[in-house]
Design a protein around this motif. Structure first.
Motif, short mmCIF file in Angstrom:
data_model
loop_
_atom_site.label_atom_id
_atom_site.label_comp_id
_atom_site.label_asym_id
_atom_site.label_seq_id
_atom_site.Cartn_x
_atom_site.Cartn_y
_atom_site.Cartn_z
N PHE A 6 1.02 -1.28 0.03
CA PHE A 6 0.01 0.01 0.07
C PHE A 6 0.96 1.09 0.14
N LEU A 7 1.80 1.32 0.65
CA LEU A 7 2.79 2.24 0.88
C LEU A 7 3.53 2.53 -0.59
N ALA A 8 4.19 1.52 -1.10
CA ALA A 8 4.68 1.71 -2.32
C ALA A 8 3.71 2.13 -3.25
N THR A 9 2.45 1.66 -3.57
CA THR A 9 1.26 2.22 -4.59
C THR A 9 1.35 3.75 -4.36
N THR A 10 1.00 4.00 -3.08
CA THR A 10 0.89 5.38 -2.61
C THR A 10 2.12 6.43 -2.92
N MET A 11 3.26 5.95 -2.91
CA MET A 11 4.42 6.52 -3.27
C MET A 11 4.41 7.00 -4.53
N ARG A 12 4.30 5.88 -5.18
CA ARG A 12 4.39 5.98 -6.88
C ARG A 12 3.44 6.93 -7.35
N HIS A 13 2.21 6.70 -6.88
CA HIS A 13 1.11 7.74 -7.08
C HIS A 13 1.34 9.10 -7.12
N LEU A 14 2.16 9.39 -6.13
CA LEU A 14 2.58 10.75 -5.57
C LEU A 14 3.72 11.23 -6.46
N GLY A 15 4.46 10.34 -7.17
CA GLY A 15 5.59 10.72 -7.99
C GLY A 15 6.81 11.27 -7.11
N LEU A 16 7.11 10.75 -5.90
CA LEU A 16 8.10 11.04 -4.94
C LEU A 16 9.50 10.87 -5.41
N GLY A 17 9.71 9.88 -6.40
CA GLY A 17 11.06 9.35 -6.86
C GLY A 17 10.74 7.87 -7.27
N GLN A 18 11.92 7.35 -7.30
CA GLN A 18 11.88 5.85 -7.51
C GLN A 18 11.75 4.86 -6.56
N VAL A 19 10.53 4.22 -6.54
CA VAL A 19 10.04 3.33 -5.34
C VAL A 19 10.27 1.95 -5.59
N ASP A 20 10.62 1.34 -4.48
CA ASP A 20 10.95 -0.23 -4.72
C ASP A 20 10.43 -0.79 -3.43
N GLU A 21 9.93 -2.07 -3.35
CA GLU A 21 9.79 -2.77 -2.00
C GLU A 21 11.31 -3.49 -1.77
N ALA A 22 11.42 -3.71 -0.27
CA ALA A 22 12.53 -4.55 0.04
C ALA A 22 12.28 -5.30 1.21
N GLN A 23 13.16 -6.22 1.61
CA GLN A 23 12.97 -7.06 2.61
C GLN A 23 14.11 -7.04 3.77
N LEU A 24 13.94 -6.33 4.89
CA LEU A 24 15.15 -5.93 5.63
C LEU A 24 14.93 -6.96 6.78
N PRO A 25 16.09 -6.99 7.53
CA PRO A 25 16.25 -8.08 8.52
C PRO A 25 14.76 -7.83 9.67
N CYS A 26 14.59 -6.50 9.70
CA CYS A 26 13.22 -6.30 10.71
C CYS A 26 11.75 -6.66 9.96
N GLY A 27 11.69 -6.66 8.45
CA GLY A 27 10.68 -6.84 8.05
C GLY A 27 10.62 -6.13 6.55
N PRO A 28 9.32 -6.28 5.98
CA PRO A 28 9.23 -5.61 4.97
C PRO A 28 9.43 -4.09 4.85
N ALA A 29 9.83 -3.33 3.70
CA ALA A 29 9.94 -2.08 3.70
C ALA A 29 9.75 -1.56 2.35
N VAL A 30 9.69 -0.25 2.30
CA VAL A 30 9.54 0.59 1.00
C VAL A 30 10.61 1.64 0.89
N THR A 31 11.43 1.48 -0.24
CA THR A 31 12.40 2.71 -0.64
C THR A 31 12.12 3.60 -1.62
N CYS A 32 12.43 4.84 -1.54
CA CYS A 32 12.14 5.89 -2.26
C CYS A 32 13.45 6.60 -2.43
#
Length: 222
Positions: free
Chosen positions: A118-144
């Motif tokens: 959901f966060l990734a989709t929202t950030m892409r819609h806002l056009g904030l930058g290059q958005v990707d999903e990632a898996q960190l040791p603490c759990g799922p994350a979204v990068t921009c």
């Protein structure tokens, strides 16, 4: 918070419902004071910080630097920033600087069972930058990764006029199970230091660990 240079050390942030966030800051960072009782105390702390960060500069430059730091505090309050640090270094004999901010914000109720998506989709819609999903040791994350423009107040520039400044940034958002989102961002106005700072920030992000109120480790599920 402290206004001294941070050696490689653990930093801790406790949000609502007892989730504790821990991460490692590398050596060389200065931390902005976020716990002053009043504006006078904050001003004194920022002047002291400027003297530590710019020990070879004259007093006027140090005061200007303190004023520049103070100008960001309204943004900190609005964004819910709970940690703010910066580092100054030289890259290929060019003076470079970067900031790292950490905050907590409420997770949108519409996030559902896949908050990272959901966060990734929202950030892409806002056009904030290059958005990707990632898996960190603490759990799922979204990068921009992106760029943004802001203005430097004319009181802090040599021309006396407001001047635009571009900042390149990497933002990481980690949805937590208590309905909040951990937001960590690195930004730099000095493109010469981008490779160094982005690699440094990757190490900080990978060091994030989550714990419950009993001290037990947590890994967010995506």
């Amino acid at each position: 918070m402290t206004t001294e240079t941070a050696e490689t050390a653990q930093r801790t942030l406790t949000g609502s419902d007892g989730i504790e966030v821990r991460w490692i800051m590398p050596e060389g960072f200065f931390e902005l004071p976020l716990e002053a009782d009043d504006l006078d105390e904050l001003a004194d702390q920022l002047v002291s910080l400027a003297k530590q960060a710019l020990p070879g500069a004259d007093e006027e430059v140090q005061l200007q630097y303190a004023a520049m730091c103070a100008a960001h505090y309204d943004e900190f309050i609005e964004a819910g920033v709970q940690y703010a640090g910066f580092v100054n270094t030289e890259v290929d004999e060019i003076r470079c600087t970067a900031t790292v901010n950490v905050s907590l914000m409420d997770l949108d109720e519409r996030a559902g069972r896949n908050p990272a998506g959901f966060l990734a989709t929202t950030m892409r819609h806002l056009g904030l930058g290059q958005v990707d999903e990632a898996q960190l040791p603490c759990g799922p994350a979204v990068t921009c990764v992106g760029n943004r423009a802001s203005n430097v107040d004319g009181a802090l520039t040599q021309s006396g006029q407001d001047e635009p400044i571009w900042t390149s940034f990497i933002q990481v958002q980690i949805p937590l199970s208590n309905g909040t989102v951990l937001v960590m961002e690195m930004g730099t106005p000095t493109v010469e230091g981008w490779d160094v700072f982005s690699a440094m920030f990757a190490g900080i992000v990978k060091s994030i660990r989550l714990f419950d109120d009993s001290g037990g480790p947590l890994v967010m599920q995506g």
